[in-house]
Design a protein around this motif. Structure first.
Motif, PDB file in Angstrom:
ATOM      1  N   MET A  88      58.080 -36.576 -35.171  1.00  0.00           N
ATOM      2  CA  MET A  88      57.230 -36.637 -34.051  1.00  0.00           C
ATOM      3  C   MET A  88      57.102 -38.319 -34.068  1.00  0.00           C
ATOM      4  N   GLU A  89      57.896 -39.230 -34.725  1.00  0.00           N
ATOM      5  CA  GLU A  89      57.914 -40.604 -34.532  1.00  0.00           C
ATOM      6  C   GLU A  89      58.764 -40.958 -33.359  1.00  0.00           C
ATOM      7  N   PHE A  90      58.228 -42.083 -32.548  1.00  0.00           N
ATOM      8  CA  PHE A  90      59.098 -42.553 -31.499  1.00  0.00           C
ATOM      9  C   PHE A  90      59.338 -44.136 -31.599  1.00  0.00           C
ATOM     10  N   LYS A  91      60.193 -44.423 -30.911  1.00  0.00           N
ATOM     11  CA  LYS A  91      60.546 -45.811 -30.575  1.00  0.00           C
ATOM     12  C   LYS A  91      61.115 -46.173 -29.391  1.00  0.00           C
ATOM     13  N   LYS A  92      60.682 -47.227 -28.649  1.00  0.00           N
ATOM     14  CA  LYS A  92      61.306 -47.590 -27.613  1.00  0.00           C
ATOM     15  C   LYS A  92      62.611 -47.941 -27.544  1.00  0.00           C
TER      16      LYS A  92
END
Length: 129
Positions: A88-92
């Protein structure tokens, strides 16, 4: 509830390698998988609360799936994020003004002579990965 014309449902591999899909509604998601007896069951529900606090939008739009990375691309307001479903990590990924379909890929190269023919092609592959 799935609304016609909205991009909030995508087919993707289930965690066990079978068939699955994800459905998004505002900042909540559901991962479904198909059981061997052809019954669809909820695999897990996920919340995108951390992503909600990062962006100004009132909901997420599902714009792509990266199967090999077990990730999805979502748009919130004018930004696109890659969300890794396991952690559930995210990056733009980038900012955008208009809606586009996204087809993520991890790596590609043109096949042909020179890649593995002893002329340094293996170094080319190392440099692009």
């Amino acid at each position: 509830q799935v609304q016609p014309g909205h991009h909030n449902l995508r087919i993707l591999p289930a965690g066990d390698g079978g068939l699955g899909f994800i459905h998004l509604s505002k900042f909540h998601g559901q991962l479904w998988k198909r059981e061997p007896d052809s019954v669809w069951v909820l695999d897990r529900a996920i919340g995108f609360e951390q992503l909600r606090s990062t962006c100004n939008g009132d909901s997420l739009t599902l714009v792509g799936v990266a199967e090999e990375s077990n990730a999805i691309l979502v748009r919130a307001a004018s930004r696109v994020f890659m969300v890794y479903l396991q952690s559930m990590e995210f990056k733009k990924v980038f900012n955008m003004r208009f809606f586009y379909h996204h087809y993520p890929f991890a790596c590609c190269y043109a096949a042909g002579p020179g890649i593995v023919d002893g002329h340094g092609g293996d170094k080319v592959l190392l440099n692009i990965m």
